[in-house]
Motif scaffolding. Structure first.
Motif, short mmCIF file in Angstrom:
data_model
loop_
_atom_site.label_atom_id
_atom_site.label_comp_id
_atom_site.label_asym_id
_atom_site.label_seq_id
_atom_site.Cartn_x
_atom_site.Cartn_y
_atom_site.Cartn_z
N TYR A 1 0.81 -1.22 0.00
CA TYR A 1 0.00 0.00 0.00
C TYR A 1 0.84 1.27 0.00
O TYR A 1 0.30 2.36 -0.17
CB TYR A 1 -0.93 0.03 1.21
N ASP A 2 2.14 1.16 0.19
CA ASP A 2 2.99 2.34 0.20
C ASP A 2 4.08 2.26 -0.86
O ASP A 2 5.07 2.97 -0.78
CB ASP A 2 3.64 2.50 1.59
N GLY A 3 3.89 1.41 -1.87
CA GLY A 3 4.86 1.28 -2.95
C GLY A 3 4.30 1.84 -4.25
O GLY A 3 3.76 2.95 -4.29
N CYS B 1 -2.69 3.99 -1.84
CA CYS B 1 -1.29 4.00 -2.28
C CYS B 1 -0.84 5.39 -2.70
O CYS B 1 0.32 5.75 -2.48
CB CYS B 1 -1.12 3.01 -3.42
N THR B 2 -1.73 6.16 -3.30
CA THR B 2 -1.34 7.47 -3.83
C THR B 2 -1.56 8.60 -2.83
O THR B 2 -1.03 9.71 -3.02
CB THR B 2 -2.15 7.77 -5.10
N ALA B 3 -2.33 8.35 -1.78
CA ALA B 3 -2.62 9.41 -0.81
C ALA B 3 -1.49 9.50 0.22
O ALA B 3 -0.80 8.52 0.52
CB ALA B 3 -3.94 9.15 -0.11
N GLU B 4 -1.31 10.70 0.75
CA GLU B 4 -0.30 10.94 1.79
C GLU B 4 -0.96 10.70 3.15
O GLU B 4 -1.58 11.60 3.72
CB GLU B 4 0.26 12.36 1.67
#
Length: 320
Positions: free
Chosen positions: A229-231, A309-312
């Motif tokens: 989820y963070d790649g 994945c795309t959100a901060e």
């Protein structure tokens, strides 16, 4: 002179030649018969002469013809090869040389080339394969027993997303007045303050069942690790799809068990397509609902994972 007595003279001449009373010219001498065939050449020549001598002569050696009109002539005749075999005393023609036999499969080709057999080259180490299978099974079991969850709130967020899909479907179905799925039924203990409120408990119940199928699928696909989820977006979608496939398998199994239990409660056997018109309607309806659940949940969960994945989003514990 030959004339019309040519066939008779041809047979007589051939018989005299076969008996050895009349010598042949030097150019028409057949090859010397072997001692093995000297006693049998005469009867064979006479037999062939009787068979082929009616056409005006007998061809010897495939080219010499005796008794034809105008003396001795040379021409091809089908009896020539027979006479040659009879003169040699051979019963069968020599086999014509052909190409070497071709190996029919890979093992014969390997052996023909001088190497070992194909089975020797393709030997499988059963012990190593067994250990590899045991290692894979252990790693799969650890995905559930020792799961790595880097974001502790992500499983809860996934469950909320999955559960909200049936609620949204129920709202659309009731608003448009289209046929309701089998799981969307009103309950009597909910006050009818609003038109669709009695359907909410069943929609939430169905969503909880779908979430119970998704969570094990996400664990099997390692969808709660940070790389999922963070790649990259590709990695997030890939793991979400893998988890969804596992979840769909669980949903199919659960649907089959549910239908079997319902039919068993009515004293009937497990349903099969073709048993009756009513059974086919039930099974087709269950299959249609299963496909709809899979499609709607796939859209929702993949979209949510792409957003995640795309959100901060800050980590769970910013102090560590």
């Amino acid at each position: 002179r030959a004339g019309r007595h040519g066939p008779v003279l041809s047979v007589m001449m051939t018989a005299q030649v076969s008996a050895g009373r009349v010598p042949l010219p030097s150019f028409a001498q057949p090859p010397s018969p072997s001692p093995r065939s000297s006693s049998t050449a005469g009867p064979r020549l006479r037999t062939v002469a009787r068979r082929y001598g009616t056409g005006g002569g007998v061809a010897l050696g495939g080219g010499l013809r005796l008794g034809g009109v105008g003396g001795t002539t040379t021409r091809k005749h089908p009896a020539g090869s027979v006479l040659r075999r009879a003169a040699r005393g051979d019963d069968d023609a020599d086999p014509a040389p052909g190409p070497p036999p071709v190996a029919r499969d890979r093992s014969e080709q390997v052996e023909a080339e001088g190497g070992g057999s194909a089975e020797d080259e393709e030997k499988v180490d059963l012990v190593a394969e067994f250990k590899a299978g045991m290692l894979f099974g252990t790693s799969m079991k650890e995905r559930f027993t020792a799961a790595r969850i880097d974001d502790r709130g992500l499983p809860i967020a996934d469950a909320l997303v999955v559960t909200s899909v049936p609620v949204l479907v129920a709202l659309v179905v009731l608003a448009l007045g289209i046929p309701r799925p089998s799981w969307l039924v009103p309950v009597t203990w909910v006050p009818q303050l609003r038109g669709g409120l009695p359907y909410l408990p069943t929609a939430l119940s169905h969503g909880a069942k779908l979430a119970a199928c998704w969570i094990p699928g996400a664990l099997a696909a390692r969808a709660y690790e940070q790389e999922a989820y963070d790649g990259t977006v590709k990695e997030a979608v890939t793991r979400a799809v893998k988890g969804g496939c596992f979840a769909v398998g669980l949903l199919i199994l659960l649907t089959q068990l549910t239908l079997t239990a319902k039919f068993a409660a009515m004293g009937m056997e497990s349903p099969q397509l073709g048993d009756s018109y009513e059974t086919d309607l039930i099974l087709n309806g269950a299959a249609s609902e299963l496909i709809a659940d899979a499609v709607f949940e796939a859209i929702a969960i993949v979209g949510w994972r792409v957003i995640r994945c795309t959100a901060e989003i800050p980590p769970d514990d910013p102090w560590n």
